[in-house]
Design a protein around this motif. Structure first.
Motif, PDB file in Angstrom:
ATOM      1  N   TRP A 124     -10.022  55.961  -6.231  1.00 30.19           N
ATOM      2  CA  TRP A 124      -8.619  55.557  -6.140  1.00 30.19           C
ATOM      3  C   TRP A 124      -7.703  56.770  -6.032  1.00 30.19           C
ATOM      4  O   TRP A 124      -6.765  56.792  -5.240  1.00 30.19           O
ATOM      5  CB  TRP A 124      -8.260  54.716  -7.358  1.00 30.19           C
ATOM      6  CG  TRP A 124      -6.946  54.008  -7.295  1.00 30.19           C
ATOM      7  CD1 TRP A 124      -5.775  54.412  -7.846  1.00 30.19           C
ATOM      8  CD2 TRP A 124      -6.666  52.760  -6.656  1.00 30.19           C
ATOM      9  NE1 TRP A 124      -4.774  53.498  -7.604  1.00 30.19           N
ATOM     10  CE2 TRP A 124      -5.292  52.469  -6.876  1.00 30.19           C
ATOM     11  CE3 TRP A 124      -7.431  51.852  -5.940  1.00 30.19           C
ATOM     12  CZ2 TRP A 124      -4.689  51.315  -6.396  1.00 30.19           C
ATOM     13  CZ3 TRP A 124      -6.826  50.690  -5.461  1.00 30.19           C
ATOM     14  CH2 TRP A 124      -5.471  50.440  -5.687  1.00 30.19           C
ATOM     15  N   VAL A 141      -8.698  47.244  -5.267  1.00 31.68           N
ATOM     16  CA  VAL A 141      -8.017  47.455  -6.549  1.00 31.68           C
ATOM     17  C   VAL A 141      -8.795  48.498  -7.342  1.00 31.68           C
ATOM     18  O   VAL A 141      -9.955  48.778  -7.045  1.00 31.68           O
ATOM     19  CB  VAL A 141      -7.898  46.148  -7.365  1.00 31.68           C
ATOM     20  CG1 VAL A 141      -7.084  45.103  -6.625  1.00 31.68           C
ATOM     21  CG2 VAL A 141      -9.274  45.608  -7.707  1.00 31.68           C
ATOM     22  N   HIS A 145      -7.192  49.623 -13.710  1.00 29.56           N
ATOM     23  CA  HIS A 145      -5.858  49.059 -13.505  1.00 29.56           C
ATOM     24  C   HIS A 145      -5.857  47.560 -13.765  1.00 29.56           C
ATOM     25  O   HIS A 145      -4.918  47.016 -14.346  1.00 29.56           O
ATOM     26  CB  HIS A 145      -5.404  49.360 -12.074  1.00 29.56           C
ATOM     27  CG  HIS A 145      -3.958  49.057 -11.811  1.00 29.56           C
ATOM     28  ND1 HIS A 145      -2.944  49.394 -12.671  1.00 29.56           N
ATOM     29  CD2 HIS A 145      -3.352  48.428 -10.767  1.00 29.56           C
ATOM     30  CE1 HIS A 145      -1.786  49.004 -12.183  1.00 29.56           C
ATOM     31  NE2 HIS A 145      -2.003  48.403 -11.030  1.00 29.56           N
ATOM     32  N   GLU A 161      -1.076  47.122  -8.435  1.00 30.91           N
ATOM     33  CA  GLU A 161      -1.172  47.760  -7.121  1.00 30.91           C
ATOM     34  C   GLU A 161      -2.423  47.273  -6.404  1.00 30.91           C
ATOM     35  O   GLU A 161      -3.523  47.290  -6.967  1.00 30.91           O
ATOM     36  CB  GLU A 161      -1.209  49.281  -7.237  1.00 30.91           C
ATOM     37  CG  GLU A 161      -1.262  49.956  -5.859  1.00 30.91           C
ATOM     38  CD  GLU A 161      -1.268  51.478  -5.911  1.00 30.91           C
ATOM     39  OE1 GLU A 161      -1.454  52.101  -4.846  1.00 30.91           O
ATOM     40  OE2 GLU A 161      -1.079  52.027  -7.011  1.00 30.91           O
ATOM     41  N   ARG A 163      -4.316  47.718  -2.511  1.00 29.13           N
ATOM     42  CA  ARG A 163      -4.331  48.366  -1.212  1.00 29.13           C
ATOM     43  C   ARG A 163      -4.993  47.421  -0.211  1.00 29.13           C
ATOM     44  O   ARG A 163      -6.053  46.851  -0.506  1.00 29.13           O
ATOM     45  CB  ARG A 163      -5.064  49.702  -1.299  1.00 29.13           C
ATOM     46  CG  ARG A 163      -4.341  50.677  -2.233  1.00 29.13           C
ATOM     47  CD  ARG A 163      -5.112  51.969  -2.441  1.00 29.13           C
ATOM     48  NE  ARG A 163      -4.392  52.841  -3.383  1.00 29.13           N
ATOM     49  CZ  ARG A 163      -4.841  54.010  -3.826  1.00 29.13           C
ATOM     50  NH1 ARG A 163      -6.025  54.459  -3.399  1.00 29.13           N
ATOM     51  NH2 ARG A 163      -4.125  54.740  -4.665  1.00 29.13           N
ATOM     52  N   GLN A 184       6.177  46.593  -0.879  1.00 30.18           N
ATOM     53  CA  GLN A 184       5.322  47.517  -0.139  1.00 30.18           C
ATOM     54  C   GLN A 184       5.893  48.926  -0.190  1.00 30.18           C
ATOM     55  O   GLN A 184       7.094  49.132   0.016  1.00 30.18           O
ATOM     56  CB  GLN A 184       5.171  47.082   1.322  1.00 30.18           C
ATOM     57  CG  GLN A 184       4.247  47.992   2.132  1.00 30.18           C
ATOM     58  CD  GLN A 184       3.970  47.476   3.531  1.00 30.18           C
ATOM     59  OE1 GLN A 184       4.443  46.402   3.912  1.00 30.18           O
ATOM     60  NE2 GLN A 184       3.200  48.219   4.303  1.00 30.18           N
ATOM     61  N   VAL A 185       5.023  49.893  -0.486  1.00 30.17           N
ATOM     62  CA  VAL A 185       5.397  51.308  -0.463  1.00 30.17           C
ATOM     63  C   VAL A 185       5.171  51.811   0.956  1.00 30.17           C
ATOM     64  O   VAL A 185       4.047  51.775   1.465  1.00 30.17           O
ATOM     65  CB  VAL A 185       4.551  52.125  -1.456  1.00 30.17           C
ATOM     66  CG1 VAL A 185       4.947  53.596  -1.386  1.00 30.17           C
ATOM     67  CG2 VAL A 185       4.738  51.592  -2.869  1.00 30.17           C
ATOM     68  N   ARG A 193       0.059  49.790   0.941  1.00 29.63           N
ATOM     69  CA  ARG A 193       0.099  49.926  -0.516  1.00 29.63           C
ATOM     70  C   ARG A 193       1.099  48.913  -1.062  1.00 29.63           C
ATOM     71  O   ARG A 193       2.303  49.043  -0.870  1.00 29.63           O
ATOM     72  CB  ARG A 193       0.490  51.343  -0.887  1.00 29.63           C
ATOM     73  CG  ARG A 193       0.389  51.676  -2.369  1.00 29.63           C
ATOM     74  CD  ARG A 193       0.833  53.107  -2.604  1.00 29.63           C
ATOM     75  NE  ARG A 193       0.859  53.438  -4.015  1.00 29.63           N
ATOM     76  CZ  ARG A 193       1.468  54.514  -4.521  1.00 29.63           C
ATOM     77  NH1 ARG A 193       2.082  55.363  -3.701  1.00 29.63           N
ATOM     78  NH2 ARG A 193       1.470  54.743  -5.814  1.00 29.63           N
ATOM     79  N   LEU A 194       0.587  47.901  -1.756  1.00 24.97           N
ATOM     80  CA  LEU A 194       1.426  46.808  -2.237  1.00 24.97           C
ATOM     81  C   LEU A 194       1.454  46.774  -3.759  1.00 24.97           C
ATOM     82  O   LEU A 194       0.469  47.101  -4.417  1.00 24.97           O
ATOM     83  CB  LEU A 194       0.902  45.452  -1.733  1.00 24.97           C
ATOM     84  CG  LEU A 194       0.718  45.262  -0.231  1.00 24.97           C
ATOM     85  CD1 LEU A 194       0.222  43.851   0.043  1.00 24.97           C
ATOM     86  CD2 LEU A 194       2.010  45.524   0.527  1.00 24.97           C
ATOM     87  N   TYR A 195       2.606  46.349  -4.286  1.00 24.76           N
ATOM     88  CA  TYR A 195       2.725  46.074  -5.711  1.00 24.76           C
ATOM     89  C   TYR A 195       3.054  44.596  -5.883  1.00 24.76           C
ATOM     90  O   TYR A 195       3.995  44.089  -5.273  1.00 24.76           O
ATOM     91  CB  TYR A 195       3.802  46.945  -6.360  1.00 24.76           C
ATOM     92  CG  TYR A 195       3.325  48.343  -6.663  1.00 24.76           C
ATOM     93  CD1 TYR A 195       2.834  48.666  -7.926  1.00 24.76           C
ATOM     94  CD2 TYR A 195       3.324  49.327  -5.677  1.00 24.76           C
ATOM     95  CE1 TYR A 195       2.369  49.947  -8.204  1.00 24.76           C
ATOM     96  CE2 TYR A 195       2.861  50.606  -5.945  1.00 24.76           C
ATOM     97  CZ  TYR A 195       2.389  50.905  -7.218  1.00 24.76           C
ATOM     98  OH  TYR A 195       1.929  52.169  -7.485  1.00 24.76           O
ATOM     99  N   SER A 197       4.035  41.515  -8.462  1.00 25.27           N
ATOM    100  CA  SER A 197       4.691  41.382  -9.763  1.00 25.27           C
ATOM    101  C   SER A 197       5.282  39.990  -9.928  1.00 25.27           C
ATOM    102  O   SER A 197       5.657  39.334  -8.945  1.00 25.27           O
ATOM    103  CB  SER A 197       5.801  42.434  -9.900  1.00 25.27           C
ATOM    104  OG  SER A 197       6.498  42.286 -11.117  1.00 25.27           O
ATOM    105  N   VAL A 205       7.322  53.360  -8.723  1.00 22.36           N
ATOM    106  CA  VAL A 205       5.971  53.727  -8.329  1.00 22.36           C
ATOM    107  C   VAL A 205       5.851  55.234  -8.214  1.00 22.36           C
ATOM    108  O   VAL A 205       6.827  55.932  -7.932  1.00 22.36           O
ATOM    109  CB  VAL A 205       5.584  53.052  -6.990  1.00 22.36           C
ATOM    110  CG1 VAL A 205       5.630  51.546  -7.125  1.00 22.36           C
ATOM    111  CG2 VAL A 205       6.504  53.519  -5.861  1.00 22.36           C
TER     112      VAL A 205
END
Length: 206
Positions: A124, A141, A145, A161, A163, A184-185, A193-195, A197, A205
């Motif tokens: 990771w 993942v 985490h 997070e 991916r 998305q970052v 790269r997604l978060y 929530s 981030v």
């Protein structure tokens, strides 16, 4: 959970997976008519039955749908039946713990052909896709985490997070249906790269 509740949950999961597979087929241009839709669902059901993808509680429903689809063709309205099962239990699904709903989505994507990898912390941290990760339409993942993001009861404590390699559209739709917010970052990586929530506040981030 009672036997009835468990059966209803299994039926909901089955219908959810069928809906996901159909959405991907539509997105990929495999369905352009009601006949295409019918044939796709019938083939999907036959494959699910042969591979025993779902529990014994769901087996009679699958067998009934296959029999009905073969005998009545388009008049069987397979999609309507599957969608009815899904909508009948979508609210109870939404009431499940956060971890259960995330798992629900991941299992549905796996049934639709996606690959799911749990990466080591070392893999990771490199920020690269490990050589063992194959193909497109992949979820990744980090193992530690997962355990830190959810409490024992399954409630989400902080953003998760994930991916992703592949098409984000259906994945995003599924998350929104299950009451998750997606961020998305934007950075230059081979993956998205997604978060994920339960909070609509944009996460901080690294």
């Amino acid at each position: 959970m009672t036997d009835i509740d468990n059966k209803n949950s299994e039926l909901a999961h089955f219908a959810f997976c069928a809906q996901v597979a159909l959405k991907f087929a539509e997105q990929e241009g495999k369905i352009s008519s009601l006949l295409d839709e019918h044939l796709f669902l019938l083939r999907w059901l036959v494959t699910a039955q042969k591979q025993k993808r779902f529990s014994k509680q769901v087996a009679p429903e699958i067998a009934w749908l296959i029999s009905r689809g073969r005998k009545l063709g388009l008049q069987s309205r397979l999609h309507e039946r599957v969608r009815h099962l899904y909508l009948s239990w979508v609210d109870p699904i939404n009431q499940q713990p956060d971890l259960h709903r995330i798992t629900y989505i991941i299992e549905a994507l796996k049934n639709a052909g996606w690959r799911y990898y749990v990466l080591t912390p070392e893999e990771w941290l490199t920020g690269e896709v490990p050589s063992r990760v194959k193909g497109i339409n992949v979820l990744m993942v980090e193992m530690n985490h997962l355990t830190s993001v959810f409490c024992k009861e399954g409630s989400q404590l902080e953003p998760l997070e994930i991916r992703v390699l592949g098409d984000l559209q259906v994945f995003g739709i599924l998350l929104l249906e299950q009451k998750f917010h997606v961020f998305q970052v934007l950075e230059k990586t081979t993956y998205a790269r997604l978060y994920i929530s339960i909070d609509e506040k944009i996460p901080e981030v690294a």
